[in-house]
Design an enzyme around this catalytic site. Sequence first.
Site, PDB file in Angstrom:
ATOM      1  N   TYR A  51      -9.209 -12.347  14.182  1.00 25.59           N
ATOM      2  CA  TYR A  51     -10.268 -11.653  13.441  1.00 25.59           C
ATOM      3  C   TYR A  51     -10.267 -10.185  13.823  1.00 25.59           C
ATOM      4  CZ  TYR A  51     -13.062 -14.603  10.470  1.00 25.59           C
ATOM      5  OH  TYR A  51     -13.495 -15.340   9.426  1.00 25.59           O
ATOM      6  N   GLU A  53     -12.417  -7.530  11.950  1.00 23.35           N
ATOM      7  CA  GLU A  53     -13.280  -6.773  11.023  1.00 23.35           C
ATOM      8  C   GLU A  53     -13.449  -5.345  11.535  1.00 23.35           C
ATOM      9  OE1 GLU A  53     -16.886  -9.014  10.492  1.00 23.35           O
ATOM     10  OE2 GLU A  53     -15.834 -10.602   9.415  1.00 23.35           O
ATOM     11  N   ASP A 200      -4.806   1.795 -11.662  1.00 23.28           N
ATOM     12  CA  ASP A 200      -4.391   0.536 -11.047  1.00 23.28           C
ATOM     13  C   ASP A 200      -2.882   0.433 -11.275  1.00 23.28           C
ATOM     14  OD1 ASP A 200      -3.687  -2.026 -10.453  1.00 23.28           O
ATOM     15  OD2 ASP A 200      -5.359  -2.967 -11.510  1.00 23.28           O
ATOM     16  N   THR A 226      -1.517  -3.791  -6.145  1.00 18.55           N
ATOM     17  CA  THR A 226      -1.111  -4.959  -5.372  1.00 18.55           C
ATOM     18  C   THR A 226       0.121  -4.529  -4.586  1.00 18.55           C
ATOM     19  OG1 THR A 226       0.269  -5.731  -7.183  1.00 18.55           O
ATOM     20  CG2 THR A 226      -1.918  -6.712  -7.018  1.00 18.55           C
ATOM     21  N   LYS A 229       4.319  -6.893  -6.327  1.00 18.81           N
ATOM     22  CA  LYS A 229       5.047  -6.896  -7.611  1.00 18.81           C
ATOM     23  C   LYS A 229       6.325  -6.071  -7.406  1.00 18.81           C
ATOM     24  CE  LYS A 229       0.985  -7.877 -10.449  1.00 18.81           C
ATOM     25  NZ  LYS A 229      -0.255  -7.585  -9.713  1.00 18.81           N
ATOM     26  N   ARG A 235       1.866 -10.867  -0.837  1.00 21.91           N
ATOM     27  CA  ARG A 235       0.764 -10.903  -1.795  1.00 21.91           C
ATOM     28  C   ARG A 235      -0.447 -10.187  -1.175  1.00 21.91           C
ATOM     29  NH1 ARG A 235       0.354 -13.687  -6.505  1.00 21.91           N
ATOM     30  NH2 ARG A 235       2.589 -13.854  -6.252  1.00 21.91           N
TER      31      ARG A 235
END
Length: 435
Positions: A51, A53, A200, A226, A229, A235
């Site tokens: 974790y 954060e 985008d 993203t 691609k 991903r």
Amino acid sequence: MSHLKQADPAIYSALEKEVSRQNEGLELIASENFVSRPVMQAMGSPLTNKYAEGLPGKRYYGGCQFVDIAEDIARDRAKQVFNCEWVNVQPHSGASANAAVYLTLMKPGDVFLGLNLAHGGHLTHGSPVNFSGILYKAEYYGVEPDGPDAGRIDMNKVRDQALKVRPRMISIGASAYSRDFDYAAFRSVADEIGAFLWMDMAHTAGLIAAKIMKDPLPHCHIVSTTTHKTLRGPRGGMLLIGKDGANTMGKVAPKSGRTKNWSELFDSSVFPGMQGGPLMHVIAAKAVAFGEALEPEFITYAKQVISNSKAMANAFVERGYDVVSGGTDNHLSLIDLRNKGITGKDAEIVLGTADITVNKNMVPYDTESPFVTSGIRIGSPAMTTRGMGEDDFRTIVHLIDRVLTNAHNDSVISDVRGAIHELTDRFPLYDFVTA
Ligand code: DSN
């Protein structure tokens, strides 16, 4: 894979079948690609256990000193790849990155202007079934129905629409648009009405990184993407601000008694605004992929993606197919099948039986529903990564044409499937499951 094979044969079996499908079949979905083994190794690592954060150096958990190294490397490399001032590599996906854009720049009910989903836009650019269309008031621009610019965006019409609907934000970017964007013209429209400009670049990020498509960063206030691609990473998603982007957004209203930079506001929209703990294994894999994108080989790959895509589009045109806008500037083509008497849905299914994977896609001014569609979208990145060149892509078009013109002939489809397997055998992919 021996641990997985022993511990969970059902999942191992699904994985094994999927790897065989990827190895043997022809992957032409424009948004897909094949990552390298180093990227996969970083993703499938114990970093998933942590974790973290917050941001490097400012976490809400102890023990983050080593994942901080990975995230710092990811951020530094992304800045080098895109020559930008600021990045946030934590968005779990493109949709999460986009949600952080809305959260930062818009209030519920605000108007924004984006490319119509039916003309190549994306779900998160205002579709009525997506949060972007539910929480905000989406207005659209589209592509020309006919004439010399059929299938292309006319910037005069974008300006007219912007002056009419006065959006707070204009979005650029698409899932099925085969032409480049005129970012300078978009910026001039945005400036004329005092709107934010957001690109985008999910589909074309790898081609922009290789500097073979126009760069949105100098023109847009914020850019999202993203990473999986054309950029060929794991991903995931990312937000970027160009060297001048943030500086041209005006003053940020003080919050909690302190004036914040736009980059700080975007950071806090990602966490805690949109997400909890970042996926540190994916962030490490992003760092690996960005390192790969800095290698000269990446430029060779990206150039080949476009050469292959153009070769494929030209071969379709030569065979009498209606390629939307008449061709392509990027990694994909949209084929309107109405003159071939087959729907997008049926084309996707029959091509699938020949181990050719494409997706059905709405074409501009489509008369079929989104579940049926009149078109297919075809992309070159994945098979370019496997090493195929223009001649291979011309062969692919020949094989696709054979299937689509013999959709009810099992023997032709079986012949084509055999030819596809011969072709893919020549370009080995992954052997770690089947070996
Ligand atoms: N669903 C992706 C695509 O295929 O274009 C975009 O998010």
